[in-house]
Scaffold this motif. Structure first.
Motif, PDB file in Angstrom:
ATOM      1  N   LEU B 241       0.861  -1.186   0.000  1.00 17.43           N
ATOM      2  CA  LEU B 241       0.000   0.000   0.000  1.00 17.43           C
ATOM      3  C   LEU B 241       0.898   1.238   0.000  1.00 17.43           C
ATOM      4  O   LEU B 241       2.023   1.200   0.492  1.00 17.43           O
ATOM      5  N   SER B 242       0.378   2.344  -0.524  1.00 16.61           N
ATOM      6  CA  SER B 242       1.157   3.580  -0.528  1.00 16.61           C
ATOM      7  C   SER B 242       1.448   4.027   0.892  1.00 16.61           C
ATOM      8  O   SER B 242       0.608   3.900   1.785  1.00 16.61           O
ATOM      9  N   GLU B 243       2.653   4.552   1.111  1.00 12.51           N
ATOM     10  CA  GLU B 243       3.020   5.107   2.413  1.00 12.51           C
ATOM     11  C   GLU B 243       4.100   6.155   2.217  1.00 12.51           C
ATOM     12  O   GLU B 243       4.606   6.331   1.110  1.00 12.51           O
ATOM     13  N   GLY B 244       4.452   6.857   3.287  1.00 15.93           N
ATOM     14  CA  GLY B 244       5.416   7.947   3.202  1.00 15.93           C
ATOM     15  C   GLY B 244       6.778   7.495   2.684  1.00 15.93           C
ATOM     16  O   GLY B 244       7.224   6.390   2.970  1.00 15.93           O
ATOM     17  N   VAL B 245       7.412   8.347   1.903  1.00 19.13           N
ATOM     18  CA  VAL B 245       8.778   8.111   1.432  1.00 19.13           C
ATOM     19  C   VAL B 245       9.580   9.369   1.778  1.00 19.13           C
ATOM     20  O   VAL B 245       9.027  10.326   2.325  1.00 19.13           O
ATOM     21  N   GLN B 266       7.412  12.743  -4.940  1.00 15.87           N
ATOM     22  CA  GLN B 266       6.061  12.680  -4.383  1.00 15.87           C
ATOM     23  C   GLN B 266       6.163  12.371  -2.898  1.00 15.87           C
ATOM     24  O   GLN B 266       7.141  11.802  -2.444  1.00 15.87           O
ATOM     25  N   THR B 267       5.110  12.711  -2.149  1.00 23.13           N
ATOM     26  CA  THR B 267       5.147  12.503  -0.699  1.00 23.13           C
ATOM     27  C   THR B 267       5.008  11.036  -0.313  1.00 23.13           C
ATOM     28  O   THR B 267       5.480  10.624   0.730  1.00 23.13           O
ATOM     29  N   THR B 268       4.297  10.255  -1.160  1.00 17.90           N
ATOM     30  CA  THR B 268       4.066   8.847  -0.836  1.00 17.90           C
ATOM     31  C   THR B 268       4.410   7.978  -2.038  1.00 17.90           C
ATOM     32  O   THR B 268       4.453   8.459  -3.159  1.00 17.90           O
ATOM     33  N   LYS B 273      10.875  -0.511  -1.088  1.00 17.95           N
ATOM     34  CA  LYS B 273      12.026   0.339  -0.806  1.00 17.95           C
ATOM     35  C   LYS B 273      13.236  -0.544  -0.493  1.00 17.95           C
ATOM     36  O   LYS B 273      13.287  -1.177   0.550  1.00 17.95           O
TER      37      LYS B 273
END
Lengths: 242, 328
Positions: B241-245, B266-268, B273
């Motif tokens: 799922l998308s999450e902070g990067v 982008q923020t997410t 990773k």
């Protein structure tokens, strides 16, 4: 009332951020925890805290390791110091049910030029476009998080009968306001960006409001109700804004 | 006081340290790619270290000063001239009214910074002056500079005034040993921490990444560095799922070719990773020229923090030293 026991695990995201994991998968109960811990941390920041980004089941916390080190004694890493602070806070989270969520109505003009993939989505499910519209606007969705672009809502809870995979080749440019489907998610593009979601309609509303505080129309926790409008109503909305 | 843009160059934008506090709304951080060069340029003219500067990319930018002005140029060496004479870098410089500053072409590095005493006088947007081109906000009218633009300069601090008084003082050795902070070598070794999904990659990928060189492709920009080299693959496919990067996150898309997230990321993100470039090496990474070769070395979180703290101490000491020399 018994306290809701929240378990958090921390993992570093490099040397200046960490991820607070509060569960797995996508569901409203975990999201409630994400909201509660985010609020508590925002109200009780540590020295060196920069900001946080809540997601589906975790929170990314950004910090300045130099400030964390100089403001707290001890030889451990900044990561350990920050993780301890957050663990301490998480223990204090009470099972406070937040006040009832906001419901935001989003007018959408479905199909035609504004929703070029509506026909494809209907065909994919052996439905008529009208049925897709009815299902998409039938149930409320929950905004889990904002990301990808300013004010872009990642929403869950869409009726799975219209879940559709992304397009094989992403479009180079999608106009602002476009409403799309990607798998079980539905979302709205706030800015003109490239993207691979199936575009089924467009809203005349602005989702990114850079001069307002907060700068986005939608917030995590909002319930979204899509309301079908006609092309002429769409134009009226657009004119009203000017 | 203003500056006129005679030639915009490849990409010249207003950037400060970045837009923080708004990532939760999906608003990207932006800011200088090489934050050490930005901070040092500001320190050298007596500004706050997070003040906005111009970030100049590779070549071509030409500026004219409509008043006498105190400036500092840091970052890459772009064969920079003031009225045809080589301009000194990494020190405060007084430029005279009507003089022309030109960045010819990158000899070393790929991003230069120019700070003006008094800073750039433009409104803040969400607490930052950084340019966010895609959303058309911040910076100069939300876009890169163009020929004919005029930038206004703010009011000098007392520190800037004092600097100006002491510019010709031979007792003050105006020089910054920037090599302590930024590695301008052709084939740098970039230090990396394990990413959150490192364990999900197969053994071979986990080893290859740290043994084989990768090339920075020309499709790289302020948003992300696309690398070319041995493909990295997961032990088994899984959905994330998308999450902070963050700055320096090394993502692996289905192609297996790594992407390193940079200032305009982008923020997410939803790709696995693999690793995370340590903060102290981000400026060196930002200075790489397209088609350069990079090697990666794995380090521990403790090591990453130690280097970062050492660099912060270096910057802190420089600030203290300038202050001391000017006011004692």
């Amino acid at each position: 009332m018994p306290h809701q026991q929240i378990k958090a695990t921390m993992k570093p995201l490099g040397d200046s951020a960490l991820i607070v994991q509060l569960g797995e998968g996508m569901n409203p109960t975990i999201h409630e925890k994400v909201k509660n811990v985010s609020e508590l941390l925002t109200n009780h920041p540590f020295e060196g805290f920069i900001e946080l980004v809540p997601a589906y089941n975790n929170i990314t916390v950004y910090y300045n390791p130099y400030i964390v080190h100089t403001s707290q004694l001890g030889a451990s890493t900044a990561f350990v110091k920050v993780a301890n602070h957050i663990n301490h806070l998480v223990e204090q989270v009470k099972s406070s049910k937040n006040e009832s969520p906001r419901t935001v109505s989003i007018p959408v003009c479905y199909g035609g030029e504004l929703g070029p993939d509506l026909e494809n989505v209907a065909q994919y499910h052996n439905m008529t476009p009208e049925e897709v519209i009815q299902i998409h606007s039938g149930e409320e969705c929950l905004v889990y998080m904002l990301g990808f672009a300013p004010g872009f809502p990642f929403m869950g809870g869409m009726d799975t009968r219209i879940a559709t995979p992304r397009k094989e080749t992403p479009r180079l440019s999608i106009p602002p306001g476009s409403v799309g489907i990607a798998g079980k998610q539905t979302g709205i593009y706030p800015l003109e960006t490239p993207g691979g979601w199936q575009i089924i309609g467009r809203t005349p509303l602005d989702l990114f409001l850079p001069k307002m505080s907060p700068p986005t129309l939608l917030q995590p926790g909002d319930q979204i109700k899509f309301v079908p409008i006609s092309p002429s109503e769409y134009l009226e909305y657009k004119e009203m804004k000017q | 006081m203003s500056i006129k843009v005679l030639h915009s160059g490849l990409l010249t934008t207003v950037q400060d340290i970045g837009r923080y506090g708004y990532q939760k709304y999906g608003v990207i951080v932006s800011g200088a790619m090489d934050s050490y060069s930005l901070r040092l340029a500001n320190i050298l003219v007596g500004n706050k270290e997070n003040e906005a500067t111009l970030e100049i990319t590779i070549y071509g930018t030409t500026l004219q000063f409509e008043e006498d002005m105190l400036i500092a140029i840091t970052g890459g060496d772009f064969l920079t001239t003031i009225d045809g004479t080589i301009a000194p870098l990494w020190r405060p410089v007084l430029v005279k009214k009507n003089s022309i500053l030109k960045f010819h072409s990158a000899i070393k590095g790929s991003r230069a910074y120019i700070a003006f005493a008094g800073g750039i006088d433009i409104p803040q947007m969400m607490e930052s002056k950084s340019t966010y081109i895609r959303a058309s906000i911040g910076g100069f009218q939300g876009r890169a500079l163009q020929k004919g633009d005029k930038l206004n300069i703010g009011v000098k601090s007392t520190l800037s005034e004092a600097l100006l008084q002491h510019l010709d003082d031979k007792n003050i050795p105006w020089s910054v040993n920037f090599n302590e902070l930024i590695n301008f070598k052709q084939e740098p070794i970039i230090r990396v921490l394990e990413g959150t999904e490192f364990d999900r990659f197969d053994k071979e990928s986990q080893q290859t990444f740290f043994q084989e060189p990768y090339t920075l492709t020309v499709q790289s920009d302020r948003m992300g560095y696309r690398l070319e080299g041995p493909s990295l693959s997961l032990s088994e496919k899984f959905e994330l799922l998308s999450e902070g990067v963050t700055f320096g996150t090394i993502q692996i898309p289905p192609s297996g070719q790594p992407i390193i997230l940079m200032a305009d990321r982008q923020t997410t993100g939803g790709y696995p990773k693999f690793g995370q470039v340590i903060s102290a090496d981000l400026p060196s990474l930002a200075q790489l020229q397209p088609s350069s070769t990079i090697r990666f070395k794995e380090v521990s979180l403790k090591e990453a923090e130690t280097v970062l703290l050492k660099n912060e101490q270096f910057i802190h000491n420089l600030k203290t030293a300038i202050h001391y020399k000017l006011f004692h």
